[in-house]
Design a protein around this motif. Structure first.
Motif, PDB file in Angstrom:
ATOM      1  N   GLN A   1      -0.003   1.049  -6.339  1.00  0.00           N
ATOM      2  CA  GLN A   1       0.632   1.511  -5.104  1.00  0.00           C
ATOM      3  C   GLN A   1       0.409   3.001  -4.901  1.00  0.00           C
ATOM      4  OE1 GLN A   1       4.692   0.113  -5.604  1.00  0.00           O
ATOM      5  NE2 GLN A   1       4.314  -1.625  -4.260  1.00  0.00           N
TER       6      GLN A   1
ATOM      7  N   ASN B   1       0.794  -1.219   0.000  1.00  0.00           N
ATOM      8  CA  ASN B   1       0.000   0.000   0.000  1.00  0.00           C
ATOM      9  C   ASN B   1       0.828   1.272   0.000  1.00  0.00           C
ATOM     10  OD1 ASN B   1      -2.014  -1.855   0.117  1.00  0.00           O
ATOM     11  ND2 ASN B   1      -2.865  -1.189   2.050  1.00  0.00           N
TER      12      ASN B   1
ATOM     13  N   THR C   1       5.949  -6.565  -3.820  1.00  0.00           N
ATOM     14  CA  THR C   1       4.742  -7.191  -4.336  1.00  0.00           C
ATOM     15  C   THR C   1       4.847  -8.698  -4.126  1.00  0.00           C
ATOM     16  OG1 THR C   1       5.630  -7.452  -6.563  1.00  0.00           O
ATOM     17  CG2 THR C   1       4.459  -5.400  -6.092  1.00  0.00           C
TER      18      THR C   1
END
Length: 163
Positions: free
Chosen positions: A86, A19, A25
């Motif tokens: 993101q 986030n 990832t």
């Protein structure tokens, strides 16, 4: 074929993004990821687009704690790359634990049969606006919006599907 109630979520690779910008990832198989959990998966046509940014995502951010209190994980998917997802999560204060899925090639929405041609808007292939509830990988509810609508896939509506 469009995914329906009673179907199992497909085995397809998804990319869960952190986030915050630059966060790691994680690539996982959707069917494996959804096993042994309740999951609301909602799709937006595009990060940073008006309805997605002002209504759809904010509703799930606002009600995130209610989903968690009911034992449900929440994941947002968009046909955008991980960097866009993101940046969008950070700009919209997506809470830690709410999942953002970058579906850069549209593989997930295609596997669900919920892809759509947005070429007329200069966006190419995108995901339809929808939300589904799955329990242990089996779909319990699928809410697909009519073009231009944002009602049945809302966080508030999805909360009514959770017992």
């Amino acid at each position: 074929m469009t995914i329906a109630v009673g179907d199992s979520l497909p085995s397809t690779r998804i990319e869960i993004v952190g986030n915050t910008l630059g966060a790691a990832t994680e690539q996982v198989d959707l069917a494996t990821f959804a096993a042994n959990r309740k999951l609301v998966l909602f799709s937006v046509p595009g990060a940073f687009t008006p309805t997605c940014s002002e209504q759809h995502l904010p509703g799930f951010v606002e009600h995130y704690r209610e989903f968690k209190d009911k034992g449900v994980d929440v994941a947002c998917v968009s046909v955008n790359d991980k960097f866009v997802m993101q940046a969008w999560a950070q700009s919209r204060n997506v809470p830690e634990g709410m999942l953002m899925i970058a579906d850069g090639n549209g593989d997930l929405v295609k596997a669900l049969g919920l892809d759509s041609d947005f070429s007329a808007y200069g966006m190419g292939t995108r995901g339809q606006r929808f939300a589904l509830l799955a329990d242990n990988g089996v779909v319990k509810s699928v809410e697909i919006e009519a073009p231009g609508e944002m009602r049945v896939s809302s966080a508030e509506n999805m909360l009514t599907h959770i017992s």
